[in-house]
Design an enzyme around this catalytic site. Structure first.
Site, PDB file in Angstrom:
ATOM      1  N   GLU A   1       0.855  -1.197   0.000  1.00  0.00           N
ATOM      2  CA  GLU A   1       0.000   0.000   0.000  1.00  0.00           C
ATOM      3  C   GLU A   1       0.890   1.246   0.000  1.00  0.00           C
ATOM      4  O   GLU A   1       1.978   1.245   0.595  1.00  0.00           O
ATOM      5  CB  GLU A   1      -0.898  -0.084   1.242  1.00  0.00           C
ATOM      6  CG  GLU A   1      -1.916   0.988   1.459  1.00  0.00           C
ATOM      7  CD  GLU A   1      -2.952   1.198   0.360  1.00  0.00           C
ATOM      8  OE1 GLU A   1      -2.550   1.483  -0.780  1.00  0.00           O
ATOM      9  OE2 GLU A   1      -4.156   1.127   0.670  1.00  0.00           O
TER      10      GLU A   1
ATOM     11  N   ASP B   1      -3.865   5.934   5.942  1.00  0.00           N
ATOM     12  CA  ASP B   1      -4.314   7.198   6.526  1.00  0.00           C
ATOM     13  C   ASP B   1      -5.241   6.877   7.703  1.00  0.00           C
ATOM     14  O   ASP B   1      -4.788   6.655   8.815  1.00  0.00           O
ATOM     15  CB  ASP B   1      -4.992   7.986   5.397  1.00  0.00           C
ATOM     16  CG  ASP B   1      -5.446   9.374   5.789  1.00  0.00           C
ATOM     17  OD1 ASP B   1      -4.957   9.899   6.789  1.00  0.00           O
ATOM     18  OD2 ASP B   1      -6.294   9.947   5.078  1.00  0.00           O
TER      19      ASP B   1
ATOM     20  N   ASP C   1      -1.131  11.094  -5.830  1.00  0.00           N
ATOM     21  CA  ASP C   1      -1.642  12.222  -6.612  1.00  0.00           C
ATOM     22  C   ASP C   1      -2.396  13.235  -5.770  1.00  0.00           C
ATOM     23  O   ASP C   1      -2.838  12.942  -4.655  1.00  0.00           O
ATOM     24  CB  ASP C   1      -2.587  11.708  -7.697  1.00  0.00           C
ATOM     25  CG  ASP C   1      -3.945  11.302  -7.120  1.00  0.00           C
ATOM     26  OD1 ASP C   1      -3.964  10.547  -6.127  1.00  0.00           O
ATOM     27  OD2 ASP C   1      -4.970  11.746  -7.648  1.00  0.00           O
TER      28      ASP C   1
ATOM     29  N   ARG D   1       1.746  12.306  -9.634  1.00  0.00           N
ATOM     30  CA  ARG D   1       2.225  10.932  -9.426  1.00  0.00           C
ATOM     31  C   ARG D   1       3.637  10.716  -9.963  1.00  0.00           C
ATOM     32  O   ARG D   1       4.369   9.848  -9.494  1.00  0.00           O
ATOM     33  CB  ARG D   1       1.300   9.924 -10.131  1.00  0.00           C
ATOM     34  CG  ARG D   1      -0.100   9.857  -9.551  1.00  0.00           C
ATOM     35  CD  ARG D   1      -0.811   8.604 -10.075  1.00  0.00           C
ATOM     36  NE  ARG D   1      -2.243   8.670  -9.920  1.00  0.00           N
ATOM     37  CZ  ARG D   1      -2.909   8.328  -8.820  1.00  0.00           C
ATOM     38  NH1 ARG D   1      -2.257   7.920  -7.758  1.00  0.00           N
ATOM     39  NH2 ARG D   1      -4.217   8.414  -8.771  1.00  0.00           N
TER      40      ARG D   1
HETATM   41  P1  5GP Z   1      -7.389   5.243   4.386  1.00  0.00           P
HETATM   42  O1  5GP Z   1      -8.458   4.301   3.925  1.00  0.00           O
HETATM   43  O2  5GP Z   1      -6.282   4.600   5.172  1.00  0.00           O
HETATM   44  O3  5GP Z   1      -7.979   6.429   5.115  1.00  0.00           O
HETATM   45  O4  5GP Z   1      -6.790   5.919   3.078  1.00  0.00           O
HETATM   46  C1  5GP Z   1      -5.923   5.294   2.250  1.00  0.00           C
HETATM   47  C2  5GP Z   1      -5.920   5.950   0.887  1.00  0.00           C
HETATM   48  O5  5GP Z   1      -6.203   7.362   0.933  1.00  0.00           O
HETATM   49  C3  5GP Z   1      -4.531   5.849   0.295  1.00  0.00           C
HETATM   50  O6  5GP Z   1      -4.343   4.623  -0.382  1.00  0.00           O
HETATM   51  C4  5GP Z   1      -4.476   7.055  -0.615  1.00  0.00           C
HETATM   52  O7  5GP Z   1      -5.033   6.735  -1.861  1.00  0.00           O
HETATM   53  C5  5GP Z   1      -5.372   8.083   0.062  1.00  0.00           C
HETATM   54  N1  5GP Z   1      -4.556   9.065   0.845  1.00  0.00           N
HETATM   55  C6  5GP Z   1      -4.509   9.183   2.176  1.00  0.00           C
HETATM   56  N2  5GP Z   1      -3.684  10.184   2.557  1.00  0.00           N
HETATM   57  C7  5GP Z   1      -3.165  10.692   1.410  1.00  0.00           C
HETATM   58  C8  5GP Z   1      -2.232  11.771   1.138  1.00  0.00           C
HETATM   59  O8  5GP Z   1      -1.685  12.462   2.008  1.00  0.00           O
HETATM   60  N3  5GP Z   1      -1.957  12.005  -0.173  1.00  0.00           N
HETATM   61  C9  5GP Z   1      -2.529  11.294  -1.184  1.00  0.00           C
HETATM   62  N4  5GP Z   1      -2.165  11.614  -2.417  1.00  0.00           N
HETATM   63  N5  5GP Z   1      -3.420  10.286  -0.962  1.00  0.00           N
HETATM   64  C10 5GP Z   1      -3.737   9.990   0.328  1.00  0.00           C
END
Ligand code: 5GP
Length: 178
Positions: A102, A106, A162, A168
């Site tokens: 991954e 986040d 992105d 990217r």
């Molecule tokens: P989660 O489900 O853990 O909240 O989020 C994961 C997804 O959110 C990551 O795979 C990514 O696509 C997006 N994401 C979370 N934080 C960031 C960030 O700071 N920058 C970018 N570009 N995408 C993020």
């Protein structure tokens, strides 16, 4: 490296290409050790992880397979809310040593919904490698077995990640200036 602009926002340099490459070598060293003789299956989650997965995979000296999947979220029935499905997961995971790749964890929501689906297929083991983790953003705690960097709860772009489709291709990771 100076500041850059992506769409309407300014970003400042955060993680250099050299520091990313160094962490990837460390992680690959651990994987080479932990998965020697195991023939693991890496599952990289698109789009964000394509660059990380590719650089990491090049550093592996063991027999290993990789496949790329995309996660799609759609509205399920009213009781289940959003449902995540994997597109392109055509491998049989039964009895395999699976490693999820991954880009960034986040809130943990994506993996917390997706991992149970994978476990359902009864892999021999299931581990997670992530380039970035935002511990302060955790809502759904996820154990990351191999981690590149813990970062603050700030939006980042570059190295596969992105901002609204762009950024990217930047070889380093940049952080949003707020
Ligand atoms: P989660 O489900 O853990 O909240 O989020 C994961 C997804 O959110 C990551 O795979 C990514 O696509 C997006 N994401 C979370 N934080 C960031 C960030 O700071 N920058 C970018 N570009 N995408 C993020």
């Amino acid at each position: 490296m100076g500041e850059i602009r992506v769409h309407d926002k300014q970003f400042e340099p955060y993680l250099s290409a050299a520091s990313i490459a160094e962490r990837i070598k460390d992680i690959a060293g651990k994987l080479n050790n932990d998965y020697a003789e195991k023939k693991p299956l890496f599952i990289a989650i698109l789009n964000g992880s394509f660059m990380f997965a590719s650089d990491l995979f090049k550093e592996l000296a063991i027999d290993a397979e990789i496949c790329f999947i995309k996660l799609a979220s759609y509205k399920g029935t009213k009781s289940t809310g959003h449902v995540i499905t994997a597109i392109g997961l055509d491998m049989d995971l039964f009895g395999r040593d699976v490693v999820i790749v991954e880009d960034i964890v986040d809130t943990g929501k994506t993996l917390s919904e997706f991992l149970p689906q994978l476990k359902h297929q009864q892999p021999a083991s299931l581990k997670i490698v992530a380039l970035l983790h935002k511990p302060e953003a955790t809502v759904f705690p996820i154990t990351i077995d191999y981690l590149g960097f813990s970062i603050p709860n700030k939006f980042v772009v570059g190295y596969g990640l992105d901002y609204d489709g762009l950024g990217r291709n930047i070889p380093e990771i940049f952080k949003l200036i707020e």
